[in-house]
Design a protein around this motif. Structure first.
Motif, PDB file in Angstrom:
ATOM      1  N   LYS A   7       0.831  -1.216   0.000  1.00  0.00           N
ATOM      2  CA  LYS A   7       0.000   0.000   0.000  1.00  0.00           C
ATOM      3  C   LYS A   7       0.863   1.263   0.000  1.00  0.00           C
ATOM      4  N   VAL A   8       1.965   1.232  -0.769  1.00  0.00           N
ATOM      5  CA  VAL A   8       2.866   2.363  -0.853  1.00  0.00           C
ATOM      6  C   VAL A   8       2.299   3.453  -1.757  1.00  0.00           C
ATOM      7  N   LYS A  27       4.084   8.429 -13.171  1.00  0.00           N
ATOM      8  CA  LYS A  27       3.767   9.073 -11.898  1.00  0.00           C
ATOM      9  C   LYS A  27       3.177   8.051 -10.934  1.00  0.00           C
ATOM     10  N   THR A  28       3.460   8.250  -9.657  1.00  0.00           N
ATOM     11  CA  THR A  28       2.818   7.455  -8.612  1.00  0.00           C
ATOM     12  C   THR A  28       2.119   8.402  -7.656  1.00  0.00           C
ATOM     13  N   GLY A  29       1.032   7.935  -7.087  1.00  0.00           N
ATOM     14  CA  GLY A  29       0.285   8.732  -6.124  1.00  0.00           C
ATOM     15  C   GLY A  29       0.473   8.192  -4.719  1.00  0.00           C
ATOM     16  N   ALA A  30       0.648   9.078  -3.775  1.00  0.00           N
ATOM     17  CA  ALA A  30       0.809   8.685  -2.367  1.00  0.00           C
ATOM     18  C   ALA A  30      -0.474   8.036  -1.860  1.00  0.00           C
ATOM     19  N   PRO A  31      -0.382   7.220  -0.812  1.00  0.00           N
ATOM     20  CA  PRO A  31      -1.568   6.527  -0.291  1.00  0.00           C
ATOM     21  C   PRO A  31      -2.711   7.456   0.099  1.00  0.00           C
ATOM     22  N   GLY A  32      -2.410   8.684   0.489  1.00  0.00           N
ATOM     23  CA  GLY A  32      -3.454   9.613   0.908  1.00  0.00           C
ATOM     24  C   GLY A  32      -4.113  10.383  -0.223  1.00  0.00           C
ATOM     25  N   LEU A  54      -8.550   1.185  -4.976  1.00  0.00           N
ATOM     26  CA  LEU A  54      -9.734   1.786  -4.360  1.00  0.00           C
ATOM     27  C   LEU A  54     -10.032   1.128  -3.023  1.00  0.00           C
ATOM     28  N   ASP A  55     -10.059   1.911  -1.960  1.00  0.00           N
ATOM     29  CA  ASP A  55     -10.483   1.429  -0.646  1.00  0.00           C
ATOM     30  C   ASP A  55     -11.956   1.756  -0.483  1.00  0.00           C
ATOM     31  N   PHE A  56     -12.717   0.816   0.080  1.00  0.00           N
ATOM     32  CA  PHE A  56     -14.143   1.042   0.290  1.00  0.00           C
ATOM     33  C   PHE A  56     -14.639   0.174   1.436  1.00  0.00           C
TER      34      PHE A  56
END
Length: 107
Positions: A7-8, A27-32, A54-56
């Motif tokens: 989950k990096v 590009k990478t997106g931060a977990p937040g 996607l967290d749900f």
């Protein structure tokens, strides 16, 4: 694998390099980061591949995560770019097999 197991990253955006020899991480997106941050990172006039985590919360109130493969091909992108991305999509998805869940359900 960092996106799935550790989950990096929230998302990873990939592009075909300018010489059309390989697919590289753009590009990478931060977990937040949010889905809006992700969509803002996609170009309006060029194609990309992306993986989004996607967290749900499920109907039975359990926290879950699902990883999606996205083939981004906006209408304003060049026909040649659309063709190159369409032709290489299946091979790239195959390369991601181990990193993503249930690739047999991909569109």
């Amino acid at each position: 694998m960092e996106l799935k197991r550790r989950k990096v990253h929230r998302y990873v955006i990939f592009k075909i390099d300018d010489r059309r020899e390989e697919i590289v991480v753009e590009k990478t997106g931060a977990p937040g980061e949010s889905y809006d941050d992700f969509t803002a990172s996609l170009p309006a006039d060029d194609c990309r591949y992306a993986v989004y985590d996607l967290d749900f919360v499920s109907d039975d109130n359990c926290r879950k995560s699902k990883i999606f493969f996205i083939s981004w091909s906006p209408s304003d992108s060049r026909i040649r770019a659309k063709t190159i991305y369409a032709v290489s999509r299946n091979q790239f998805r195959h390369e991601l097999d181990g990193a993503l869940r249930d690739p047999s359900n991909w569109p």
